[in-house]
Enzyme design. Structure first.
Site, mmCIF file in Angstrom:
data_model
loop_
_atom_site.group_PDB
_atom_site.id
_atom_site.type_symbol
_atom_site.label_atom_id
_atom_site.label_comp_id
_atom_site.label_asym_id
_atom_site.label_seq_id
_atom_site.Cartn_x
_atom_site.Cartn_y
_atom_site.Cartn_z
ATOM 1 N N HIS A 312 26.608 -47.736 43.512
ATOM 2 C CA HIS A 312 26.088 -48.954 43.898
ATOM 3 C C HIS A 312 27.038 -50.193 43.628
ATOM 4 O O HIS A 312 28.300 -50.191 43.265
ATOM 5 C CB HIS A 312 24.784 -49.182 42.827
ATOM 6 C CG HIS A 312 25.442 -49.433 41.402
ATOM 7 N ND1 HIS A 312 25.691 -50.813 40.847
ATOM 8 C CD2 HIS A 312 25.312 -48.639 40.466
ATOM 9 C CE1 HIS A 312 25.801 -50.523 39.605
ATOM 10 N NE2 HIS A 312 25.839 -49.534 39.076
ATOM 11 N N CYS A 331 26.643 -45.042 35.531
ATOM 12 C CA CYS A 331 26.599 -45.098 37.049
ATOM 13 C C CYS A 331 27.952 -45.621 37.731
ATOM 14 O O CYS A 331 29.019 -46.097 36.999
ATOM 15 C CB CYS A 331 25.232 -45.921 37.569
ATOM 16 S SG CYS A 331 23.875 -45.067 37.641
#
Length: 432
Positions: A312, A331
């Site tokens: 992301h 992440c």
């Protein structure tokens, strides 16, 4: 056993990476060896079992070259004080020798007035060494740089062996087009038909919230995503911030919901008794709405998996300038993520960079399914050969090499069978 080691490695990857999910390479070994005997080509057959990827072969060649340093004196250099350009220090004579052996310094002794002086030529060599080891290339010979200089040749070989072993755990083909993230290298690259078309810096999980190693497929993108805060982060990270700062939720555009799914109900944060909440009593969801402050930035790349890990964007882009980038909760944050989105959507009808920019500017969530899922491999490599042919090393961020090296050497179980060079290193190598 040797043939099996060359094909799939010596160590079961799940003993080092419990989350391992990649498909491993397979052969009908009995037929392969029978054919080798019939052709009287054992050596060629064994070599064919190794990964064919050029990156693996380049690392093997670099390992072979590095064995020339075995037997060289390598006494530890004192880690303090820091040596700065213009200083004179007794350690610099040895620093020069090591940088010369490692290929960073090619000076003639006749051109050096005093080997204890930190001159401009040595500074350039130090900065090249620092960059090749993932350190801040500032020319200061401090603790981290001296620690890297103190890494003895056999330890370097063992880190290479760990990476070669991990290569043997991967599938036969990574894909015609694929994305590869190297956790330890803080880097992402995209490859199309054997050619690297994209390389970006990434931010990965902190040592206590490690990014897992696995392979999957990127299936869709989400522009202007919302962020539903994971339960662990709600309790450990968000709740303390809410208690300290009454305006925290409104400032970051975070909505509060009671319940989950379609039955959840939005509630006024001012009506929540925040001090009464804890791990056993937290019936709420925190959802950050799209916007410039969203923790996921303006795009995320989804490959649904059991770890809830994805790629992301991020509003905190300043962290990409750091040499070591382990700041996330697991992440992977991607620098300049819209370059990656453009490549992934290149074959999608009606998508262009202009359309991507327009969709982002609308600030409304939009999901785009890729025409063809793209393989993504999240790996942990502390050594590799770069595009310029330079052998790179990185810090063992999660202490994963140490565990794997122990298993390769047989020390983890007291097994002495593997106290030899790993498959792929060749019989002439020094025992590890």
């Amino acid at each position: 056993m040797l043939s099996s080691h060359m094909l799939v490695g010596k160590v079961n990857p799940q003993t080092v990476h419990a989350e391992w999910t990649a498909n491993r390479r397979q052969r009908q070994m009995e037929s392969v060896l029978k054919d080798a005997l019939q052709r009287s080509d054992i050596t060629g057959t064994l070599d064919s079992l190794r990964p064919a990827d050029p990156a693996y072969r380049k690392l093997m060649a670099a390992r072979q070259d590095l064995t020339r340093l075995l037997g060289q004196p390598w006494l530890p250099l004192a880690l303090r004080p820091t040596i700065r350009p213009g200083d004179r220090d007794e350690r610099l004579n040895e620093v020069r020798r090591r940088l010369s052996l490692l290929g960073e310094l090619a000076e003639s002794p006749a051109t050096v007035t005093d080997p204890r002086d930190y001159d401009a030529e040595l500074e350039s060599a130090v900065m090249r060494f620092q960059a090749r080891h993932g350190l801040e290339a500032d020319g200061l010979i401090g603790k981290d740089t001296l620690t890297a200089l103190n890494l003895i040749p056999v330890e370097r070989l063992r880190h290479i062996d760990a990476t070669l072993e991990r290569w043997r755990w991967l599938p036969e083909s990574l894909g015609d087009t694929y994305v590869l993230v190297n956790i330890a290298g803080f880097e992402l690259k995209m490859v199309e038909n054997g050619e690297e078309v994209l390389r970006k810096r990434v931010i990965v999980g902190q040592p206590f919230r490690q990014t897992p190693v696995f392979s999957d497929r990127i299936r869709y993108l989400v522009f202007n995503p919302t962020w539903t805060v994971p339960r662990t982060l709600m309790i450990q990270d968000q709740l303390p911030r809410i208690l300290r700062d009454p305006d925290y939720l409104s400032r970051l555009n975070i909505s509060v919901y009671r319940g989950w799914g379609t039955d959840r109900e939005r509630v006024d944060p001012l009506e929540v008794n925040w001090p009464s909440l804890n791990r056993n009593n937290f019936p709420y969801q925190l959802v950050q709405e799209p916007g410039p402050q969203n923790a996921l930035g303006q795009i995320k790349f989804m490959f649904p998996n059991q770890y809830d890990v994805y790629l992301h964007d991020t509003p905190g882009r300043g962290l990409f300038s750091r040499a070591e980038r382990s700041f996330s909760s697991g992440c992977i944050r991607v620098e300049q993520p819209f370059d990656l989105a453009e490549r992934l959507l290149a074959s999608a009808p009606d998508w262009s960079r202009e359309k991507i920019d327009r969709v982002v500017s609308e600030a409304q969530p939009q999901t785009v399914v890729l025409p063809e899922p793209v393989p993504v491999h999240i790996q942990y490599w502390t050594s590799w050969v770069d595009n310029e042919g330079r052998l790179q090393f990185r810090n063992d961020l999660y202490n994963r090499d140490a565990r794997l090296i122990d298993q390769l050497r047989g020390t983890a179980e007291g097994d002495t069978r593997y106290n030899t060079p790993v498959a792929g290193s060749g019989p002439a190598q020094d025992k590890l």
